[in-house]
Write a protein that holds these residues in place. Structure first.
Motif, short mmCIF file in Angstrom:
data_model
loop_
_atom_site.label_atom_id
_atom_site.label_comp_id
_atom_site.label_asym_id
_atom_site.label_seq_id
_atom_site.Cartn_x
_atom_site.Cartn_y
_atom_site.Cartn_z
N SER A 79 41.08 47.19 33.60
CA SER A 79 42.99 46.39 34.47
C SER A 79 43.65 47.95 34.71
O SER A 79 44.96 46.97 35.48
CB SER A 79 42.55 45.31 33.10
OG SER A 79 43.50 46.46 32.03
N PHE A 83 46.66 47.66 37.92
CA PHE A 83 47.56 47.16 37.90
C PHE A 83 48.35 48.77 38.35
O PHE A 83 49.02 48.42 38.78
CB PHE A 83 47.59 46.86 36.06
CG PHE A 83 49.58 47.33 35.89
CD1 PHE A 83 50.01 46.09 35.56
CD2 PHE A 83 50.22 48.18 35.28
CE1 PHE A 83 51.45 45.69 35.21
CE2 PHE A 83 51.59 48.39 35.13
CZ PHE A 83 52.45 46.59 35.04
N GLY A 86 47.91 48.02 42.10
CA GLY A 86 49.13 46.48 41.77
C GLY A 86 50.21 46.86 42.38
O GLY A 86 51.25 46.82 42.81
N VAL A 175 51.50 41.42 43.23
CA VAL A 175 52.37 40.45 42.18
C VAL A 175 50.66 39.58 41.67
O VAL A 175 50.77 39.98 40.85
CB VAL A 175 53.14 39.13 42.05
CG1 VAL A 175 53.88 39.21 41.47
CG2 VAL A 175 54.66 40.44 43.16
N ILE A 176 50.25 39.11 42.48
CA ILE A 176 48.30 38.62 41.72
C ILE A 176 47.38 39.38 41.47
O ILE A 176 47.35 39.45 40.50
CB ILE A 176 47.93 37.91 43.64
CG1 ILE A 176 49.23 36.83 43.86
CG2 ILE A 176 46.68 37.42 42.49
CD1 ILE A 176 49.28 35.78 43.42
N LEU A 178 49.02 43.11 39.65
CA LEU A 178 49.47 42.77 38.63
C LEU A 178 48.82 41.78 38.06
O LEU A 178 48.92 42.16 36.47
CB LEU A 178 51.10 42.87 38.91
CG LEU A 178 51.83 44.38 39.15
CD1 LEU A 178 52.79 44.36 39.77
CD2 LEU A 178 50.85 45.10 39.23
N ALA A 179 49.45 40.36 37.74
CA ALA A 179 49.12 38.23 37.06
C ALA A 179 47.84 39.60 37.18
O ALA A 179 47.21 38.99 34.85
CB ALA A 179 49.18 37.82 37.41
N ILE A 180 46.34 39.32 37.23
CA ILE A 180 45.07 39.51 37.33
C ILE A 180 44.78 40.58 36.07
O ILE A 180 43.95 40.43 35.27
CB ILE A 180 44.08 39.69 38.09
CG1 ILE A 180 44.21 38.21 39.28
CG2 ILE A 180 42.98 39.94 37.57
CD1 ILE A 180 43.39 38.12 40.36
N VAL A 182 47.51 41.45 33.95
CA VAL A 182 47.92 41.73 32.97
C VAL A 182 46.51 40.40 32.39
O VAL A 182 46.18 40.79 30.51
CB VAL A 182 48.80 41.41 32.74
CG1 VAL A 182 49.90 40.80 31.80
CG2 VAL A 182 50.43 42.64 33.51
N LYS A 183 46.69 39.52 32.66
CA LYS A 183 45.95 38.74 32.00
C LYS A 183 44.52 39.18 31.86
O LYS A 183 44.31 39.29 30.57
CB LYS A 183 44.96 37.49 32.95
CG LYS A 183 44.62 36.43 32.13
CD LYS A 183 44.12 34.74 33.22
CE LYS A 183 43.08 34.20 32.90
NZ LYS A 183 42.61 33.38 33.73
N SER A 186 45.32 41.68 28.67
CA SER A 186 46.05 41.16 27.43
C SER A 186 44.17 39.98 26.56
O SER A 186 44.40 40.23 25.31
CB SER A 186 47.02 40.18 27.67
OG SER A 186 46.81 39.10 28.67
#
Length: 194
Positions: A79, A83, A86, A175-176, A178-180, A182-183, A186
């Motif tokens: 991840s 990131f 991204g 952005v997508i 980055l969101a993936i 982060v998900k 986390s």
């Protein structure tokens, strides 16, 4: 020996992998990498990512166990790379320095983590627990064929979208991505900290 083959299960496995790999969403990043590296080496990238997927299908858990790495740690590491990629897409900067030999860059970042990333490899291991190994293997093969077609069609896709379209899609999918990232980070970090 009779094989239990269910076409609906094959569709489920294939579309699950398609969504996780997200080769369409990776087009802007692939475009940037192609310009940076001078080529994508489509066949080699497809074969290496396919080999990684098949390796994880048959020996993923054992391989990670030998290295002393669990699935969550593997996913967190992947991840972080996603990131960074991204961030490059959104900010238009170069954090991931390309290798002098573009053939070396086929493995990282194209084959791993872009195509056969930690999410894909973890998904393959999860699918194996729920479906026949043959079904998962066929799902991998179908996705590899599609990946190869997309990689080979990059010039056509670039012409269709144009420079402005490529920039817009690159920022959006950055952005997508980055969101993936982060998900994935986390979700798996919570499991590691328990």
């Amino acid at each position: 020996m009779k094989l239990n083959f269910d076409f609906n299960q094959l569709l489920t496995v294939t579309f699950t992998l398609f969504a996780v790999i997200d080769i369409i969403g990776s087009i802007p990043l692939l475009h940037a990498l192609k310009k940076k590296l001078g080529g994508l080496h489509e066949g080699k990238a497809t074969l290496i990512s396919g080999a990684l997927m098949v390796l994880f299908l048959f020996g993923g858990e054992q391989f990670l166990r030998i290295l002393g790495v669990d699935q969550r740690s593997f996913a967190v590491g992947g991840s972080i790379v996603i990131f960074i990629l991204g961030l490059e897409m959104v900010l238009g900067i170069e954090l991931f320095k390309s290798e002098p030999d573009s053939k070396a860059s086929v493995v990282v970042p194209i084959a791993f983590p872009l195509i056969a990333g930690s999410g894909t490899l973890t998904t393959i291991m999860s699918l194996k627990a729920n479906y026949e190994t043959t079904t998962v293997l066929l799902g991998i093969i179908v996705n590899l064929i599609f990946i190869f077609i997309v990689l080979k069609s990059m010039d056509f896709i670039e012409r269709m979208l144009g420079p402005a379209g490529m920039i817009a899609i690159r920022k959006f999918f950055g952005v997508i991505l980055l969101a993936i990232a982060v998900k994935i980070f986390s979700t798996n970090l919570r499991g590691l900290l328990k």
